[in-house]
Structure formats: structure tokens, C-alpha cells
Motif scaffolding. Structure first.
Motif, PDB file in Angstrom:
ATOM      1  N   VAL A   1      39.759 -50.266  60.167  1.00  0.00           N
ATOM      2  CA  VAL A   1      38.974 -50.515  58.961  1.00  0.00           C
ATOM      3  C   VAL A   1      37.631 -49.794  59.060  1.00  0.00           C
ATOM      4  O   VAL A   1      37.220 -49.354  60.141  1.00  0.00           O
ATOM      5  N   LEU A   2      36.960 -49.679  57.943  1.00  0.00           N
ATOM      6  CA  LEU A   2      35.638 -49.051  57.934  1.00  0.00           C
ATOM      7  C   LEU A   2      34.662 -49.865  58.774  1.00  0.00           C
ATOM      8  O   LEU A   2      34.594 -51.089  58.655  1.00  0.00           O
ATOM      9  N   ILE A   3      33.905 -49.178  59.637  1.00  0.00           N
ATOM     10  CA  ILE A   3      32.859 -49.818  60.438  1.00  0.00           C
ATOM     11  C   ILE A   3      31.516 -49.231  60.012  1.00  0.00           C
ATOM     12  O   ILE A   3      31.339 -48.012  59.972  1.00  0.00           O
ATOM     13  N   ILE A   4      30.574 -50.111  59.691  1.00  0.00           N
ATOM     14  CA  ILE A   4      29.243 -49.676  59.260  1.00  0.00           C
ATOM     15  C   ILE A   4      28.214 -50.117  60.299  1.00  0.00           C
ATOM     16  O   ILE A   4      27.861 -51.299  60.372  1.00  0.00           O
ATOM     17  N   PRO A   5      27.740 -49.211  61.139  1.00  0.00           N
ATOM     18  CA  PRO A   5      26.709 -49.585  62.112  1.00  0.00           C
ATOM     19  C   PRO A   5      25.333 -49.630  61.438  1.00  0.00           C
ATOM     20  O   PRO A   5      24.939 -48.699  60.738  1.00  0.00           O
ATOM     21  N   ILE A   6      24.627 -50.735  61.619  1.00  0.00           N
ATOM     22  CA  ILE A   6      23.251 -50.853  61.147  1.00  0.00           C
ATOM     23  C   ILE A   6      22.358 -50.770  62.384  1.00  0.00           C
ATOM     24  O   ILE A   6      22.389 -51.650  63.245  1.00  0.00           O
ATOM     25  N   ARG A   7      21.587 -49.711  62.487  1.00  0.00           N
ATOM     26  CA  ARG A   7      20.786 -49.451  63.687  1.00  0.00           C
ATOM     27  C   ARG A   7      19.474 -50.216  63.640  1.00  0.00           C
ATOM     28  O   ARG A   7      18.640 -49.992  62.785  1.00  0.00           O
TER      29      ARG A   7
ATOM     30  N   PHE B   1      26.303 -51.206  50.590  1.00  0.00           N
ATOM     31  CA  PHE B   1      27.124 -51.044  49.392  1.00  0.00           C
ATOM     32  C   PHE B   1      27.430 -49.575  49.122  1.00  0.00           C
ATOM     33  O   PHE B   1      28.574 -49.210  48.811  1.00  0.00           O
ATOM     34  N   LEU B   2      26.431 -48.709  49.230  1.00  0.00           N
ATOM     35  CA  LEU B   2      26.640 -47.287  48.952  1.00  0.00           C
ATOM     36  C   LEU B   2      27.614 -46.661  49.950  1.00  0.00           C
ATOM     37  O   LEU B   2      28.430 -45.812  49.579  1.00  0.00           O
ATOM     38  N   ILE B   3      27.528 -47.075  51.214  1.00  0.00           N
ATOM     39  CA  ILE B   3      28.479 -46.572  52.213  1.00  0.00           C
ATOM     40  C   ILE B   3      29.897 -47.010  51.847  1.00  0.00           C
ATOM     41  O   ILE B   3      30.847 -46.225  51.895  1.00  0.00           O
TER      42      ILE B   3
ATOM     43  N   ASN C   1      33.096 -44.397  50.976  1.00  0.00           N
ATOM     44  CA  ASN C   1      34.127 -44.190  51.991  1.00  0.00           C
ATOM     45  C   ASN C   1      35.525 -44.347  51.386  1.00  0.00           C
ATOM     46  O   ASN C   1      35.781 -45.316  50.669  1.00  0.00           O
ATOM     47  N   PRO C   2      36.446 -43.406  51.650  1.00  0.00           N
ATOM     48  CA  PRO C   2      37.786 -43.483  51.044  1.00  0.00           C
ATOM     49  C   PRO C   2      38.577 -44.725  51.434  1.00  0.00           C
ATOM     50  O   PRO C   2      39.500 -45.124  50.724  1.00  0.00           O
ATOM     51  N   LYS C   3      38.208 -45.369  52.542  1.00  0.00           N
ATOM     52  CA  LYS C   3      38.929 -46.577  52.948  1.00  0.00           C
ATOM     53  C   LYS C   3      38.568 -47.782  52.087  1.00  0.00           C
ATOM     54  O   LYS C   3      39.342 -48.746  52.021  1.00  0.00           O
ATOM     55  N   THR C   4      37.406 -47.746  51.458  1.00  0.00           N
ATOM     56  CA  THR C   4      36.939 -48.921  50.713  1.00  0.00           C
ATOM     57  C   THR C   4      36.530 -48.617  49.275  1.00  0.00           C
ATOM     58  O   THR C   4      36.311 -49.544  48.498  1.00  0.00           O
ATOM     59  N   ARG C   5      36.412 -47.361  48.923  1.00  0.00           N
ATOM     60  CA  ARG C   5      35.900 -46.971  47.593  1.00  0.00           C
ATOM     61  C   ARG C   5      36.701 -47.618  46.464  1.00  0.00           C
ATOM     62  O   ARG C   5      36.136 -48.256  45.569  1.00  0.00           O
ATOM     63  N   ASN C   6      38.017 -47.454  46.473  1.00  0.00           N
ATOM     64  CA  ASN C   6      38.827 -47.980  45.384  1.00  0.00           C
ATOM     65  C   ASN C   6      38.823 -49.501  45.345  1.00  0.00           C
ATOM     66  O   ASN C   6      38.864 -50.104  44.276  1.00  0.00           O
ATOM     67  N   ARG C   7      38.752 -50.100  46.508  1.00  0.00           N
ATOM     68  CA  ARG C   7      38.729 -51.563  46.582  1.00  0.00           C
ATOM     69  C   ARG C   7      37.446 -52.119  45.946  1.00  0.00           C
ATOM     70  O   ARG C   7      37.505 -53.057  45.153  1.00  0.00           O
ATOM     71  N   ILE C   8      36.289 -51.541  46.276  1.00  0.00           N
ATOM     72  CA  ILE C   8      35.040 -52.078  45.733  1.00  0.00           C
ATOM     73  C   ILE C   8      34.943 -51.801  44.233  1.00  0.00           C
ATOM     74  O   ILE C   8      34.434 -52.634  43.470  1.00  0.00           O
ATOM     75  N   ILE C   9      35.453 -50.658  43.777  1.00  0.00           N
ATOM     76  CA  ILE C   9      35.447 -50.372  42.342  1.00  0.00           C
ATOM     77  C   ILE C   9      36.314 -51.390  41.603  1.00  0.00           C
ATOM     78  O   ILE C   9      35.907 -51.943  40.573  1.00  0.00           O
ATOM     79  N   SER C  10      37.505 -51.659  42.134  1.00  0.00           N
ATOM     80  CA  SER C  10      38.396 -52.643  41.506  1.00  0.00           C
ATOM     81  C   SER C  10      37.747 -54.018  41.449  1.00  0.00           C
ATOM     82  O   SER C  10      37.830 -54.718  40.434  1.00  0.00           O
TER      83      SER C  10
ATOM     84  N   ILE D   1      27.482 -46.124  41.639  1.00  0.00           N
ATOM     85  CA  ILE D   1      28.639 -45.425  42.205  1.00  0.00           C
ATOM     86  C   ILE D   1      28.825 -44.097  41.489  1.00  0.00           C
ATOM     87  O   ILE D   1      28.935 -44.044  40.260  1.00  0.00           O
ATOM     88  N   ASN D   2      28.877 -43.017  42.230  1.00  0.00           N
ATOM     89  CA  ASN D   2      29.062 -41.691  41.647  1.00  0.00           C
ATOM     90  C   ASN D   2      30.523 -41.444  41.282  1.00  0.00           C
ATOM     91  O   ASN D   2      31.434 -41.858  41.997  1.00  0.00           O
TER      92      ASN D   2
END
Length: 312
Positions: A176-182, A212-214, A218-227, A252-253
């Protein structure tokens, strides 16, 4: 999984991707898995394209894609299930984000969870999402098995913690998509390839928007969040919810045009959206895609049609 089973599973994947994505989005999705995207399909069909590309890909990746698309199957690598599969911590209709963090950030992460909801993101935060009467470890496992993405808040002590390190490892294994917050710690190990978002000097609102923008790119989550956002907007219960969801969609662009048309078609079905300010902001969104907006009188037309068609 034998050859015939693989073909049947790919056929289902093809149908699913055809209904969810454009050609370019399928290419972006495949690229995330390292799947070549230079194939020219024998027929101008997204499903045909998928069915001609995936047979050459190893079974593990095909199964991983099926899992991610939540396609039912009985082959290896399927995620295990729990005796009690019910969960109370995910908000219905939202993208599911597991937040892995140290307990020292308990209060800040609580605020982050609240801010993410206006973007259609439901967060699992262990310290407040696990009821005291439940086995906490099993609840964490349920969250990890059902999440759409994981956010790792990296700070000194994170990789020394067995729990947070295992949670990240779990996300890597699931793909799954991993988003590291530094936050004073750079991505390491298996997530070292991710640059991460620099949170130092940022407030909670800015971090929530960055996450949210990430997710939206990301193609792994883009369609899911739009839906999720489209459905949540159309089901909004009040003005605040509607404006938050329109605002998120505006960030969202290149929204798929069919999604805009879908929203416009169903917009007047919900009288909670019958508000001049909501309509104005929604029409600003449709205008970006050269689609005519809605008018407040359109809501009355829907009501008249419903009455005229009502059988005695």
C-alpha cells in the motif's frame, strides 16, 4: 494459482480497472508496480489492454493488485480474515489511513485525524480508536489489514519502537502507499526510497493538506480518494460538509471529466445542497472542466419530475 485461474482473475481485474480508470491512469497504476506500459493493445479497449499485459506479470503481483482492488478470490497471498471482521474506527465512505506514530505525539495526531476528515480521509489512531474492552493488538491488525494507505510520522525513537517499525513493515508487505512525515528523522530501510514530507515548521492544517495531496496524486490511491469525495459530496448532510468536500475536490488536478458529469447529474438529488453558496463553489469546479453548472431552480425540477412519475 494455475494458468486458467490466472486468466479468469485477470479478466475480473480488467473489468474493474476499465470501470475505474482512464488509459493514462492504468499506465500510472501499472508503473507503480514496475509493470511495462509500452504495449499496444490489439483493440482500443482498457480491458483488452489489461488482459494482454498482466498474463506476462508474475502471479504475486497480479494477486496483490486483486487484493488492492478488493476483488474476491481464493488464491495465495490473500489477506487473512478475522473471526470478528467488524470495525468501529473507520468512517463509512472515507479513504482509510493508518497513522503510525509514537505516543508522545498523541495530542497532535488527534488534531491531525480531525483535519484529515474534511478531505474524505478516515484515520486509525491506536491511542483513541481502540476501545479498552477489546484486544488492542487484534484491533491494530484489523486496521493494518483494511487500510488503504499508511502515514508514518518519523521522529527520534520511531525505528527503535517494535510496534511502529512493524506497522511500516506490514504496509511494505501489503504494497500500500506509505507516506513518511519527516519530523527530525529521515525515511530509512524499506521506506528509504521515499522522500517524505518535511513537517518541521508546519502546522497541523498544512500537514493534513500535504497528506491529502500525496494521496490524490499517487496512482495507488488517486481513484479511491476521488470516488470517496464524489460520493461524500453527493451525500452531504449540511453546508459545512458540502463546502469542505468541494474544496478538497478543487485541490485535485485533472479530475476525470466523467466524475464531474456524475456529480452534476446527481447534485440536485440532495436537497442539503440547495444553497446558493454551495452551488456557486460547485459551479466554479465544473467551469474548470468546461461543464455547465447547476441552478437552484434545478432542484425544483427534480421534485416536480418525481411527483409526476409517482404511481397512484
Amino acid at each position: 494459482m494455475n494458468a486458467l485461474e490466472k486468466i479468469k482473475l485477470i479478466d475480473v481485474i480488467g473489468s474493474e480497472l476499465q470501470s475505474r480508470m482512464t488509459f493514462s491512469e492504468i499506465d500510472a497504476y501499472f508503473s507503480a508496480y514496475g509493470i511495462p506500459t509500452d504495449h499496444q493493445p490489439s483493440y482500443n479497449s482498457k480491458k483488452v489492454y489489461v488482459k494482454e499485459v498482466l498474463p506476462k506479470i508474475n502471479n504475486e503481483i497480479v494477486i496483490q493488485i486483486a487484493n488492492e482492488l478488493q476483488i474476491e478470490h481464493n488464491y495465495q497471498n490473500k489477506l487473512p480474515t478475522f473471526k470478528d471482521t467488524s470495525t468501529t474506527f473507520w468512517k463509512t465512505g472515507h479513504l482509510k489511513l493508518f497513522i503510525s506514530h509514537l505516543s508522545i505525539l498523541k495530542k497532535t495526531i488527534g488534531y491531525l485525524k480531525t483535519d484529515l476528515e474534511k478531505y474524505g480521509i478516515s484515520s486509525f489512531v491506536a491511542h483513541e480508536d481502540i476501545e479498552p474492552t477489546k484486544e488492542w493488538q487484534e484491533e491494530i491488525e484489523k486496521g493494518l489489514f483494511s487500510m488503504d494507505a499508511l502515514c508514518a510520522v518519523l521522529m527520534p525513537g520511531f525505528k527503535e519502537s517494535n510496534w511502529t517499525d512493524q506497522e511500516v513493515g506490514f504496509a511494505v508487505g501489503r504494497g500500500v502507499l506509505i507516506i513518511p512525515i519527516r519530523k527530525e528523522l529521515d525515511p530509512y530501510g524499506f521506506i528509504g526510497k521515499y522522500q517524505g514530507f518535511q513537517a518541521l515548521g508546519k502546522n497541523v492544517d498544512q500537514v493534513a493538506e500535504a497528506i491529502f495531496l500525496i494521496i490524490s496524486k499517487n496512482p495507488k490511491t488517486r481513484n479511491r480518494i476521488i470516488s470517496c469525495l464524489v460520493d461524500l459530496l453527493l451525500l452531504s448532510n449540511n453546508k459545512k460538509e458540502a463546502l469542505e468536500r468541494i474544496n478538497a475536490l478543487q485541490k485535485i488536478n485533472d479530475l476525470p471529466k466523467e466524475r464531474i458529469i456524475q456529480m452534476k447529474t446527481r447534485f440536485t438529488e440532495n436537497n442539503n445542497l440547495k444553497d446558493n453558496e454551495i452551488i456557486r463553489y460547485f459551479n466554479e469546479l465544473t467551469k474548470q472542466y468546461n461543464i455547465e453548472g447547476v441552478k437552484i431552480m434545478d432542484f425544483d425540477k427534480v421534485l416536480e419530475t418525481e411527483i409526476d412519475d409517482l404511481p397512484f
